[in-house]
Motif scaffolding. Structure first.
Motif, PDB file in Angstrom:
ATOM      1  N   GLN A  84       0.594   0.202  16.636  1.00 13.21           N
ATOM      2  CA  GLN A  84      -0.906   0.922  16.327  1.00 13.21           C
ATOM      3  C   GLN A  84      -0.763   2.258  16.186  1.00 13.21           C
ATOM      4  O   GLN A  84      -1.422   3.070  15.776  1.00 13.21           O
ATOM      5  CB  GLN A  84      -1.856   0.449  17.340  1.00 13.21           C
ATOM      6  N   HIS A  85       0.175   2.727  17.264  1.00  8.96           N
ATOM      7  CA  HIS A  85       0.130   4.243  17.534  1.00  8.96           C
ATOM      8  C   HIS A  85       1.692   4.841  17.639  1.00  8.96           C
ATOM      9  O   HIS A  85       2.568   3.757  18.028  1.00  8.96           O
ATOM     10  CB  HIS A  85      -0.408   4.695  18.921  1.00  8.96           C
ATOM     11  N   LEU A 106       3.809   2.614  11.541  1.00 10.39           N
ATOM     12  CA  LEU A 106       2.386   2.214  12.299  1.00 10.39           C
ATOM     13  C   LEU A 106       1.583   1.173  11.186  1.00 10.39           C
ATOM     14  O   LEU A 106       2.074   0.904   9.983  1.00 10.39           O
ATOM     15  CB  LEU A 106       1.808   3.645  11.803  1.00 10.39           C
TER      16      LEU A 106
END
Length: 217
Positions: A84-85, A106
């Motif tokens: 996600q990050h 990502l």
């Protein structure tokens, strides 16, 4: 091409299954937890694993650790990690063994079907597919820690970033709107300044650059 997919969100997992199957991948397992992933990687021996970093039961780095363990047991197992990050530590762990067949994207990238499928294929073929944001952060950190990167010009740093993503000279030339000959010159300068052996093999070239960026952790 046989794929093991690990993603705990049902809608995303189902969407990725449909997308990959539409591009002639065979999904041999689509799982949602770390233990399921470990079993699938061990028992099914896929051609490539597409793995979410965070999986139940811990929802920390369960997916990544399962993938790393599988690579230790089966060296060179192609793994494309989704996150996600940007997590530099996760990217560094994935790159630590210096072997091919690794990727870190990502999750936003999966919405670009062509880019995502290309990344899966590239990793399955033993290449590297690194998210541009990950590479930018790795480059920035290494630039602060290692003087050799300071020798590179802004254009050479830009070329290095694109190389690390797994792009060929032709692809880099198209991206930067310059000739392929100009990119070849930049590439030669980069390797000379970083004291890296030049190779005609694009995957080995990219892995050498990534190994350099990741050394001295």
């Amino acid at each position: 091409m046989r794929v093991v997919l690990a993603e705990d969100l049902f809608l995303l997992r189902d969407g990725l299954v449909r997308l990959l199957e539409a591009h002639d991948f065979e999904i041999v397992a689509a799982v949602e937890t770390g233990p399921e992933l470990s079993r699938a990687l061990t028992e099914l021996e896929p051609d490539v694993a597409v793995v979410d970093v965070r999986l139940p039961p811990t929802l920390t780095d369960e997916g990544l650790q399962c993938a790393l363990e599988a690579r230790r047991e089966r060296p060179g197992l192609p793994v494309l990690v989704l996150s996600q990050h940007v997590e530099q530590l996760y990217a560094r762990e994935l790159l630590a063994d210096g072997s091919g067949g690794v990727g870190y994207l990502l999750k936003d990238r999966v919405f670009d079907a062509e880019q995502f499928v290309d990344a899966v294929r590239r990793v399955a073929d033993g290449g590297t597919a690194m998210d541009p944001q990950v590479i930018q952060q790795l480059l920035s950190r290494r630039a602060a820690e290692d003087r050799p990167l300071e020798r590179l010009t802004p254009r050479e740093l830009e070329v290095l970033e694109l190389m690390a993503q797994g792009r060929t000279n032709a692809a880099i030339a198209g991206k930067l709107v310059v000739t392929e000959r100009a990119i070849a010159k930049h590439t030669a300068n980069i390797f000379a300044k970083l004291s890296l052996e030049v190779s005609d093999d694009d995957n080995r070239r990219v892995l050498a650059v990534l190994a350099y960026l990741d050394r001295g952790r």
